[in-house]
Each structure stands twice: as structure tokens, then as C-alpha cells.
Write a protein that holds these residues in place. Structure first.
Motif, PDB file in Angstrom:
ATOM      1  N   LEU A 110       0.829  -1.210   0.000  1.00 48.40           N
ATOM      2  CA  LEU A 110       0.000   0.000   0.000  1.00 48.40           C
ATOM      3  C   LEU A 110       0.861   1.258   0.000  1.00 48.40           C
ATOM      4  N   ALA A 111       1.919   1.237   0.813  1.00 48.63           N
ATOM      5  CA  ALA A 111       2.793   2.401   0.906  1.00 48.63           C
ATOM      6  C   ALA A 111       3.509   2.647  -0.420  1.00 48.63           C
ATOM      7  N   ARG A 112       3.965   1.578  -1.071  1.00 45.92           N
ATOM      8  CA  ARG A 112       4.647   1.726  -2.364  1.00 45.92           C
ATOM      9  C   ARG A 112       3.689   2.290  -3.421  1.00 45.92           C
ATOM     10  N   ILE A 113       2.456   1.783  -3.433  1.00 47.10           N
ATOM     11  CA  ILE A 113       1.454   2.255  -4.391  1.00 47.10           C
ATOM     12  C   ILE A 113       1.149   3.734  -4.155  1.00 47.10           C
ATOM     13  N   SER A 114       0.929   4.083  -2.896  1.00 45.89           N
ATOM     14  CA  SER A 114       0.621   5.474  -2.558  1.00 45.89           C
ATOM     15  C   SER A 114       1.754   6.408  -2.970  1.00 45.89           C
ATOM     16  N   ALA A 115       2.991   5.976  -2.723  1.00 43.77           N
ATOM     17  CA  ALA A 115       4.150   6.803  -3.070  1.00 43.77           C
ATOM     18  C   ALA A 115       4.249   6.989  -4.587  1.00 43.77           C
ATOM     19  N   LEU A 116       4.007   5.925  -5.344  1.00 48.23           N
ATOM     20  CA  LEU A 116       4.084   6.033  -6.807  1.00 48.23           C
ATOM     21  C   LEU A 116       2.980   6.937  -7.356  1.00 48.23           C
ATOM     22  N   LEU A 117       1.788   6.818  -6.807  1.00 49.61           N
ATOM     23  CA  LEU A 117       0.688   7.654  -7.282  1.00 49.61           C
ATOM     24  C   LEU A 117       0.947   9.131  -6.979  1.00 49.61           C
ATOM     25  N   ARG A 118       1.533   9.400  -5.805  1.00 50.41           N
ATOM     26  CA  ARG A 118       1.877  10.790  -5.485  1.00 50.41           C
ATOM     27  C   ARG A 118       2.956  11.312  -6.420  1.00 50.41           C
ATOM     28  N   ARG A 119       3.922  10.462  -6.667  1.00 52.03           N
ATOM     29  CA  ARG A 119       5.067  10.861  -7.486  1.00 52.03           C
ATOM     30  C   ARG A 119       4.666  11.149  -8.925  1.00 52.03           C
ATOM     31  N   PHE A 120       3.710  10.389  -9.422  1.00 58.01           N
ATOM     32  CA  PHE A 120       3.319  10.527 -10.830  1.00 58.01           C
ATOM     33  C   PHE A 120       2.031  11.323 -11.015  1.00 58.01           C
ATOM     34  N   LYS A 121       1.517  11.900  -9.931  1.00 54.87           N
ATOM     35  CA  LYS A 121       0.284  12.686 -10.046  1.00 54.87           C
ATOM     36  C   LYS A 121       0.544  13.914 -10.905  1.00 54.87           C
ATOM     37  N   PRO A 122      -0.261  14.120 -11.954  1.00 51.83           N
ATOM     38  CA  PRO A 122      -0.031  15.282 -12.820  1.00 51.83           C
ATOM     39  C   PRO A 122      -0.281  16.585 -12.069  1.00 51.83           C
ATOM     40  N   VAL A 123       0.500  17.598 -12.394  1.00 55.22           N
ATOM     41  CA  VAL A 123       0.320  18.908 -11.794  1.00 55.22           C
ATOM     42  C   VAL A 123      -0.810  19.621 -12.532  1.00 55.22           C
ATOM     43  N   VAL A 124      -1.871  19.925 -11.803  1.00 54.32           N
ATOM     44  CA  VAL A 124      -3.051  20.541 -12.403  1.00 54.32           C
ATOM     45  C   VAL A 124      -3.346  21.848 -11.682  1.00 54.32           C
ATOM     46  N   PRO A 125      -3.637  22.923 -12.391  1.00 51.34           N
ATOM     47  CA  PRO A 125      -4.004  24.165 -11.716  1.00 51.34           C
ATOM     48  C   PRO A 125      -5.155  23.934 -10.740  1.00 51.34           C
ATOM     49  N   GLN A 126      -5.113  24.618  -9.595  1.00 51.30           N
ATOM     50  CA  GLN A 126      -6.075  24.367  -8.536  1.00 51.30           C
ATOM     51  C   GLN A 126      -7.522  24.510  -8.996  1.00 51.30           C
ATOM     52  N   ASP A 127      -7.788  25.520  -9.865  1.00 56.91           N
ATOM     53  CA  ASP A 127      -9.177  25.727 -10.255  1.00 56.91           C
ATOM     54  C   ASP A 127      -9.718  24.595 -11.118  1.00 56.91           C
ATOM     55  N   GLU A 128      -8.833  23.794 -11.722  1.00 55.04           N
ATOM     56  CA  GLU A 128      -9.286  22.664 -12.512  1.00 55.04           C
ATOM     57  C   GLU A 128      -9.769  21.514 -11.622  1.00 55.04           C
ATOM     58  N   GLY A 129      -9.457  21.573 -10.345  1.00 57.37           N
ATOM     59  CA  GLY A 129      -9.919  20.550  -9.416  1.00 57.37           C
ATOM     60  C   GLY A 129     -11.236  20.908  -8.763  1.00 57.37           C
ATOM     61  N   LEU A 130     -11.863  22.021  -9.191  1.00 59.89           N
ATOM     62  CA  LEU A 130     -13.117  22.472  -8.588  1.00 59.89           C
ATOM     63  C   LEU A 130     -14.267  22.273  -9.573  1.00 59.89           C
ATOM     64  N   LEU A 131     -15.242  21.462  -9.167  1.00 65.73           N
ATOM     65  CA  LEU A 131     -16.451  21.260  -9.966  1.00 65.73           C
ATOM     66  C   LEU A 131     -17.571  22.099  -9.355  1.00 65.73           C
ATOM     67  N   MET A 132     -18.361  22.765 -10.193  1.00 67.70           N
ATOM     68  CA  MET A 132     -19.451  23.609  -9.700  1.00 67.70           C
ATOM     69  C   MET A 132     -20.723  23.357 -10.492  1.00 67.70           C
ATOM     70  N   PHE A 133     -21.827  23.306  -9.773  1.00 69.47           N
ATOM     71  CA  PHE A 133     -23.142  23.181 -10.400  1.00 69.47           C
ATOM     72  C   PHE A 133     -24.148  23.871  -9.503  1.00 69.47           C
ATOM     73  N   SER A 134     -24.861  24.849 -10.071  1.00 71.81           N
ATOM     74  CA  SER A 134     -25.783  25.651  -9.261  1.00 71.81           C
ATOM     75  C   SER A 134     -25.007  26.220  -8.072  1.00 71.81           C
ATOM     76  N   ASP A 135     -25.501  26.015  -6.834  1.00 67.77           N
ATOM     77  CA  ASP A 135     -24.771  26.489  -5.652  1.00 67.77           C
ATOM     78  C   ASP A 135     -23.990  25.365  -4.981  1.00 67.77           C
ATOM     79  N   LEU A 136     -23.740  24.286  -5.754  1.00 66.07           N
ATOM     80  CA  LEU A 136     -23.011  23.117  -5.258  1.00 66.07           C
ATOM     81  C   LEU A 136     -21.573  23.171  -5.767  1.00 66.07           C
ATOM     82  N   LYS A 137     -20.603  22.960  -4.881  1.00 66.85           N
ATOM     83  CA  LYS A 137     -19.192  22.945  -5.250  1.00 66.85           C
ATOM     84  C   LYS A 137     -18.535  21.667  -4.727  1.00 66.85           C
TER      85      LYS A 137
END
Length: 229
Positions: A110-137
Motif C-alpha cells: 500500500l505504501a509503495r502504491i501510494s508513493a508512486l501515485l503521489r510521485r506521478f500525479k499530474p500537476v493541475v491548476p487548482q481551479d481545474e480541481g473544482l467542480l461547480m453546479f448551481s450552488d453546489l461545489k
């Protein structure tokens, strides 16, 4: 939810790994042969691959080289009973990003998997991680949700269900589709667990008499929409 392809020919080992990873909210696709694995990896999207070095049809090293050639950025964790330094070097030179020797403690996997996923996680601008619909975020980085500025506490499955709705707003989602995307299973028409979870989610995002957003489409499924659509 991260998708992992497990290429392992020992059924007991594969069952142990698959069960453990699924309990930690990973989606696991198991393949027991290398040639079949190439087809599966080419046809589906995965966040990480776990490859056994000793396979019945082709060498795990050859499989790793081919996968790395076709998928230069996907993280690969190699499993093997071979623990010589030369074996580890060969695995890494074939394209593996990490190397775990059998037998191993599941916590280390589990630790090895978690470390690899963190290491290879793409860098995405913060606002691209925000989903919005009506007054729901919904913040897909922090896994938190708000309705009209008030934070909503969600379980893991409720979060994934809400994310699915928000990524497919104004689209009718069948129970089959929801079961496949959130639970990675085929929907059993003899059960009502989808309806139960949708009801849980509705109660949380519509608490206090707020406008209804998740609607039932009779005979078809559910849709996220506001009253103006």
C-alpha cells in the motif's frame, strides 16, 4: 478512484492483493497472462500497473518493456520472488519504477502504491480541481463539498457518486452506469443499493429544504439538474 491493473498468474496471490486493494477504495482489474494484459492495458485507462516478473506466457521483463514503450508515463510496480540485486536492476532497467519482493507485508505494498501515485500525479491548476453546479461545489483534490457555502460531510462512496453526477450534469445516468463507475460492478436489478445511496446523497445536499438537484428519471435512472433546465 484510482484504477490498477494487476498482472499476476498466481490466483491466491492475485485474490489477496485484489481484495486488499479494493478494501482501500482502489479499482482492480486482474489479468493472469502477459499477452492478455497488453490488450487490456491498451483498451483501458489505468493509474498504476502491478506486474509479476514470472508469467506463464511471456517474460515479465518483456511485458514491462512493451508497456513502457506504449505508456511512457504510467507508474509500474514489479512483483517477484527473485531478490538478487541483479534481478532488481534488470526490472528497473526494463522500465519498472519500483520493485517489491515476495513475500511482502500488505502495508508495504500500500505504501509503495501510494508513493508512486503521489510521485506521478499530474500537476493541475487548482481551479481545474473544482467542480461547480448551481450552488453546489466539489473540490476533487481535497474531496470536500459545499452547498451554498456550507460544507457537506460525505462518505467515500457518496463523494464518488456526487463527483459522477457533477461531471455529467444535465445527463441521465442509468443505474448500470452508476454501478460500473462508482462500484466497478454490474448492476443487479434485484437490488436497490443504487437508490439507497442516491437517497443518502440527496438528504445531505438538500438538507434544510434546499432546492432539489438530483431528480429521478422514471425507468431510466437519475439526473443532476436545477429547476431551470
Amino acid at each position: 478512484m484510482n484504477r490498477i491493473c494487476l498482472v499476476e498468474d498466481e490466483e491466491k496471490v492475485a485474490a489477496f492483493i485484489s481484495r486488499g486493494l479494493q478494501e482501500h477504495d482502489y479499482i482492480v482489474v486482474h489479468v493472469n497472462e502477459g499477452i492478455s494484459a497488453l490488450d487490456v492495458i491498451a483498451a483501458q485507462s489505468f493509474d498504476l500497473l502491478i506486474l509479476d516478473l514470472m508469467l506463464p506466457d511471456i517474460s515479465g521483463l518483456d511485458l514491462c518493456r512493451q508497456v513502457r514503450k506504449d505508456n511512457p508515463t504510467i507508474p509500474i510496480l514489479m512483483l517477484t520472488a527473485l531478490d538478487r540485486v541483479d534481478d532488481k536492476v534488470n526490472g528497473l532497467q526494463a522500465g519498472a519504477d519500483d520493485y517489491l519482493v515476495k513475500p511482502f507485508h500488505f502495508s508495504e505494498l500500500l505504501a509503495r502504491i501510494s508513493a508512486l501515485l503521489r510521485r506521478f500525479k499530474p500537476v493541475v491548476p487548482q481551479d481545474e480541481g473544482l467542480l461547480m453546479f448551481s450552488d453546489l461545489k466539489l473540490n476533487t483534490f481535497t474531496k470536500t463539498a459545499w452547498r451554498a457555502g456550507v460544507e457537506i460531510t460525505l462518505t467515500t462512496k457518496e463523494y464518488h457518486l456526487l463527483e459522477l453526477f457533477m461531471r455529467n450534469a444535465n445527463k441521465t445516468l442509468s443505474r448500470d452506469y452508476i454501478a460500473e463507475k462508482v462500484w466497478d460492478i454490474q448492476f443487479d436489478t434485484g437490488t436497490n443499493f443504487i437508490d439507497v445511496y442516491v437517497n443518502y446523497l440527496r438528504k445531505k445536499i438538500e438538507k434544510g429544504g434546499q432546492m432539489k438537484l438530483i431528480h429521478t428519471v422514471i425507468g431510466m435512472g437519475y439526473i443532476l439538474k436545477d429547476k431551470g433546465v
